[in-house]
Design a protein around this motif. Structure first.
Motif, mmCIF file in Angstrom:
data_model
loop_
_atom_site.group_PDB
_atom_site.id
_atom_site.type_symbol
_atom_site.label_atom_id
_atom_site.label_comp_id
_atom_site.label_asym_id
_atom_site.label_seq_id
_atom_site.Cartn_x
_atom_site.Cartn_y
_atom_site.Cartn_z
ATOM 1 N N GLY A 1 -3.301 100.921 85.656
ATOM 2 C CA GLY A 1 -3.753 101.476 84.385
ATOM 3 C C GLY A 1 -5.122 102.122 84.498
ATOM 4 O O GLY A 1 -5.373 103.178 83.920
ATOM 5 N N LYS A 2 -6.002 101.497 85.275
ATOM 6 C CA LYS A 2 -7.349 102.045 85.483
ATOM 7 C C LYS A 2 -7.271 103.401 86.162
ATOM 8 O O LYS A 2 -8.013 104.333 85.818
ATOM 9 C CB LYS A 2 -8.175 101.073 86.313
ATOM 10 N N ASN A 3 -6.347 103.528 87.123
ATOM 11 C CA ASN A 3 -6.187 104.798 87.828
ATOM 12 C C ASN A 3 -5.658 105.895 86.910
ATOM 13 O O ASN A 3 -5.823 107.085 87.185
ATOM 14 C CB ASN A 3 -5.239 104.628 89.023
ATOM 15 N N GLU A 63 4.219 103.915 77.203
ATOM 16 C CA GLU A 63 5.198 104.559 78.089
ATOM 17 C C GLU A 63 5.031 104.076 79.533
ATOM 18 O O GLU A 63 6.015 103.814 80.234
ATOM 19 C CB GLU A 63 5.050 106.079 78.018
ATOM 20 N N PHE A 64 3.769 103.949 79.964
ATOM 21 C CA PHE A 64 3.473 103.457 81.308
ATOM 22 C C PHE A 64 4.028 102.049 81.513
ATOM 23 O O PHE A 64 4.657 101.742 82.543
ATOM 24 C CB PHE A 64 1.956 103.490 81.535
ATOM 25 N N LEU A 65 3.828 101.170 80.538
ATOM 26 C CA LEU A 65 4.322 99.802 80.641
ATOM 27 C C LEU A 65 5.849 99.763 80.696
ATOM 28 O O LEU A 65 6.447 99.034 81.496
ATOM 29 C CB LEU A 65 3.831 98.976 79.457
ATOM 30 N N GLN A 66 6.488 100.546 79.843
ATOM 31 C CA GLN A 66 7.949 100.549 79.810
ATOM 32 C C GLN A 66 8.548 101.053 81.120
ATOM 33 O O GLN A 66 9.542 100.522 81.604
ATOM 34 C CB GLN A 66 8.436 101.386 78.625
ATOM 35 N N GLU A 67 7.936 102.090 81.674
ATOM 36 C CA GLU A 67 8.445 102.658 82.926
ATOM 37 C C GLU A 67 8.186 101.720 84.114
ATOM 38 O O GLU A 67 9.059 101.495 84.961
ATOM 39 C CB GLU A 67 7.791 104.013 83.195
ATOM 40 N N THR A 68 6.975 101.168 84.163
ATOM 41 C CA THR A 68 6.592 100.342 85.315
ATOM 42 C C THR A 68 7.305 98.998 85.334
ATOM 43 O O THR A 68 7.634 98.461 86.409
ATOM 44 C CB THR A 68 5.064 100.121 85.325
ATOM 45 N N LEU A 69 7.556 98.440 84.152
ATOM 46 C CA LEU A 69 8.169 97.110 84.072
ATOM 47 C C LEU A 69 9.677 97.173 83.834
ATOM 48 O O LEU A 69 10.310 96.136 83.607
ATOM 49 C CB LEU A 69 7.511 96.314 82.937
ATOM 50 N N ALA A 112 -0.075 91.061 86.927
ATOM 51 C CA ALA A 112 -0.995 91.543 85.906
ATOM 52 C C ALA A 112 -2.154 92.308 86.532
ATOM 53 O O ALA A 112 -2.570 93.354 86.032
ATOM 54 C CB ALA A 112 -1.507 90.379 85.065
ATOM 55 N N SER A 113 -2.691 91.777 87.643
ATOM 56 C CA SER A 113 -3.812 92.449 88.309
ATOM 57 C C SER A 113 -3.419 93.842 88.786
ATOM 58 O O SER A 113 -4.211 94.787 88.709
ATOM 59 C CB SER A 113 -4.305 91.604 89.491
#
Length: 318
Positions: free
Chosen positions: A285-287, A265-271, A278-279
């Protein structure tokens, strides 16, 4: 007085269990598919009936598997054959309607002790009998909550199944109990699921865009099969395949999100709007407490693309 007859196990020939659909539906036994109204039970059974009618591989089987087409007796009291059952089947790619039959009940309702069940199986050489729902075929005078009244009906079906090597599927509604064991959420006596060698529970996942999932809650003849899922709408039926869910989630109607689900879900929303370094994705993601491994797995499943621009790597959605 009934004459005493003794059989020694030394006189019994061992045989292997044969399967209509391994490990979900065995030949010669009773299988129960149950769920709440609207959970997709009937659509699943019709999907299987359509495939069986033309000998197509069943879900979870290899595409090159070949079967002989079989005759299915599909008995239902809740839906019309003209306006519901056949139109649903017509939405599947290929169905041989000559191989899907039903016993007419215009003048006499059918019940589990009715001789016409066995007569129809013999006449049509049927290999699958479906009674949908169980409640409609117990007879007007039988209380399905009383074990002593249900046992003769179930015993009759078990005898027919074994005698004619036919798979018998009973489709049932579940009661509205919450938080109770799945085996006690079926309507009627506990003897009903006890008589079955396989019990499948079907449910709609309200937080997964209407996906229907199925969990094998009981399997007496093999290891339990993996949960699976499907969808259907006005355009037809879509098989999804293996699905990560347990019976408690299914009964509750909500799939709990795993770390990987949340990462996707995070990837879909952020991208969603544009590529991101990538960094930067790893840092965000770490946060959110995603490990690099979890983020990489989510990225792979979503088929997120990586590309290099200058000295930096970026991620973008397909």
């Amino acid at each position: 007085m009934v004459e005493l007859e003794i059989t020694r196990l030394s006189e019994v020939q061992s045989t292997d269990v044969e399967w209509l659909w391994y490990p979900y539906i065995p030949f010669g036994k009773l299988t129960i598919i149950q769920g709440d109204p609207g959970s997709g039970k009937t659509m699943l059974v019709l999907y299987l009936a359509g495939l069986l009618s033309i000998g197509s591989p069943l879900p979870t089987e290899e595409k090159n598997v070949k079967h002989e087409p079989i005759t299915v007796i599909y008995q239902t009291s809740e839906d019309g054959y003209e306006d519901t059952i056949k139109p649903r089947l017509e939405k599947f790619e290929n169905v041989d309607f000559n191989n899907i039959v039903f016993i007419k009940e215009d003048h006499c309702s059918l019940n589990m002790l009715d001789e016409r069940i066995e007569q129809a199986i013999i006449q049509e050489n049927a290999k699958l009998l479906v009674l949908d729902p169980i409640q409609a075929y117990i007879g007007q005078t039988v209380d399905m909550n009383r074990a002593n009244e249900m046992r003769p009906l179930l015993k009759n079906l078990m005898t027919i199944a074994q005698k004619h090597h036919v798979a018998i599927v009973l489709v049932g509604h579940m009661n509205k109990g919450k938080g109770s064991k799945s085996s006690y959420r079926n309507l009627g006596s506990i003897d009903i699921p006890a008589a079955a060698r396989s019990v499948l529970i079907c449910g709609e996942l309200k937080n997964e865009n209407g996906i229907r999932a199925v969990v094998q809650d009981k399997s007496s003849l093999a290891q339990k099969g993996k949960p699976f899922a499907f969808k259907f709408d006005d355009e037809g039926f879509k098989w999804i395949g293996e699905y990560d869910i347990d019976v408690d989630e299914l009964l509750d109607g909500f799939k709990k999100l795993t770390d990987k689900d949340r990462a996707k879900e995070f990837l879909q929303e952020t991208l969603a709007s544009s590529p991101v370094k990538a960094s930067e994705m790893y840092e965000k993601g770490k946060n959110l407490n995603f490990s690099k491994r979890t983020l990489d797995q989510a990225k792979a499943e979503l088929k997120v693309q990586s590309f290099k621009e200058g000295k930096s790597w970026y991620w973008k959605l397909n």
